[in-house]
Motif scaffolding. Structure first.
Motif, PDB file in Angstrom:
ATOM      1  N   ALA A  98      -4.487   3.101   0.505  1.00 54.40           N
ATOM      2  CA  ALA A  98      -3.253   3.743   0.936  1.00 54.40           C
ATOM      3  C   ALA A  98      -3.135   3.697   2.457  1.00 54.40           C
ATOM      4  N   ASP A  99      -1.940   3.970   2.945  1.00 55.04           N
ATOM      5  CA  ASP A  99      -1.681   4.061   4.382  1.00 55.04           C
ATOM      6  C   ASP A  99      -1.344   5.510   4.713  1.00 55.04           C
ATOM      7  N   PRO A 100      -2.265   6.260   5.318  1.00 52.32           N
ATOM      8  CA  PRO A 100      -2.003   7.670   5.642  1.00 52.32           C
ATOM      9  C   PRO A 100      -1.320   7.847   6.985  1.00 52.32           C
ATOM     10  N   LEU A 101      -0.506   8.891   7.064  1.00 49.05           N
ATOM     11  CA  LEU A 101       0.073   9.335   8.327  1.00 49.05           C
ATOM     12  C   LEU A 101      -0.191  10.821   8.435  1.00 49.05           C
ATOM     13  N   LEU A 102      -0.899  11.232   9.460  1.00 53.27           N
ATOM     14  CA  LEU A 102      -1.259  12.639   9.648  1.00 53.27           C
ATOM     15  C   LEU A 102      -0.271  13.314  10.587  1.00 53.27           C
ATOM     16  N   TRP A 103       0.352  14.379  10.091  1.00 56.33           N
ATOM     17  CA  TRP A 103       1.222  15.231  10.912  1.00 56.33           C
ATOM     18  C   TRP A 103       0.496  16.554  11.095  1.00 56.33           C
ATOM     19  N   ASP A 104      -0.013  16.789  12.300  1.00 55.93           N
ATOM     20  CA  ASP A 104      -0.725  18.014  12.634  1.00 55.93           C
ATOM     21  C   ASP A 104       0.274  18.982  13.263  1.00 55.93           C
ATOM     22  N   LEU A 105       0.566  20.078  12.586  1.00 52.72           N
ATOM     23  CA  LEU A 105       1.566  21.019  13.074  1.00 52.72           C
ATOM     24  C   LEU A 105       1.134  21.750  14.339  1.00 52.72           C
ATOM     25  N   ALA A 106      -0.159  21.714  14.663  1.00 53.55           N
ATOM     26  CA  ALA A 106      -0.601  22.264  15.946  1.00 53.55           C
ATOM     27  C   ALA A 106      -0.159  21.366  17.094  1.00 53.55           C
ATOM     28  N   ARG A 124       0.828  -1.194   0.000  1.00 50.83           N
ATOM     29  CA  ARG A 124       0.000   0.000   0.000  1.00 50.83           C
ATOM     30  C   ARG A 124       0.872   1.258   0.000  1.00 50.83           C
ATOM     31  N   PRO A 125       0.584   2.217  -0.862  1.00 52.32           N
ATOM     32  CA  PRO A 125       1.365   3.453  -0.843  1.00 52.32           C
ATOM     33  C   PRO A 125       1.162   4.217   0.459  1.00 52.32           C
ATOM     34  N   GLN A 126       2.234   4.810   0.938  1.00 43.23           N
ATOM     35  CA  GLN A 126       2.173   5.592   2.162  1.00 43.23           C
ATOM     36  C   GLN A 126       2.032   7.067   1.814  1.00 43.23           C
ATOM     37  N   VAL A 127       1.114   7.729   2.496  1.00 45.44           N
ATOM     38  CA  VAL A 127       0.796   9.127   2.220  1.00 45.44           C
ATOM     39  C   VAL A 127       1.024   9.950   3.483  1.00 45.44           C
TER      40      VAL A 127
END
Length: 201
Positions: free
Chosen positions: A36-44, A4-7
């Motif tokens: 896909a495999d998401p990774l969320l980076w929340d700058l807050a 799975r593509p990583q996003v």
């Protein structure tokens, strides 16, 4: 077995509980459905120090762990989603700082989807500006993009905003399909190492 593509999804709002982060949470669910495999980076929640010129391309020189981690995740990712609120006709300073922590070698040839939030649809200026940055990083912005406005969200009691407008959700689906399709066509799926849907620790 298909990998799975990583996003890597970067929320560029400095405010906790932002509309921008809410869109990306909905987008993460959509990306999972699209394979896909998401990774969320929340700058807050995971702010970065101001970029230091002498560390450009050498993140290991940073004392802050997050400043070392973001470039590694970017190198590992197959695709990106960049999202920002509209500030004075442009994307946020915290998102620009995050992108300044990256170099073209980590994004070259990779697809990028763009998302903006603002009081009205003039927030499309955010996407226009980000396309220039994406091009400078040698990445490829997908044609599909999403701009949301306050009326696209519900605000459940005791919780943050949730993207609920059918038209916005449909458009988000189009963006996620375009991104995953391009990621599968143009790049090698990244090696495993980031759990699906997790935020950086």
């Amino acid at each position: 077995m298909t990998v799975r593509p990583q996003v890597l999804m970067i929320s560029g709002s400095p405010r906790n509980g932002s509309h921008t982060a809410a869109v990306l949470r909905a987008g993460a669910n959509c990306l999972v459905e699209e394979g896909a495999d998401p990774l969320l980076w929340d700058l807050a929640a995971h702010p970065l120090p101001v970029v230091e010129a002498e560390c450009h391309g050498r993140p290991e020189r940073y004392g802050a762990a997050l400043a070392r981690k973001l470039p590694l995740l970017a190198a590992r990712a197959d695709a990106f989603v960049l999202a920002s609120p509209a500030y004075h006709g442009a994307y946020s300073g915290v998102l620009k700082n995050a992108l300044d922590h990256l170099d073209a070698g980590r994004l070259r040839g990779k697809p990028v989807a763009l998302v903006a939030h603002g009081e009205n649809l003039s927030a499309v200026q955010v996407c226009d500006g980000l396309r220039t940055v994406v091009r400078a990083l040698r990445a490829v912005a997908v044609p599909e993009q999403l701009v949301t406005v306050p009326g696209d969200f519900a605000h459940p009691a005791g919780g943050g905003p949730e993207l609920v407008a059918p038209a916005a959700l449909d458009r988000l689906g189009d963006v996620c399909r375009a991104l995953t399709s391009m990621a599968c066509r143009t790049g090698r799926p990244a090696m495993a190492g980031v759990d699906r849907g997790r935020s950086p620790q």
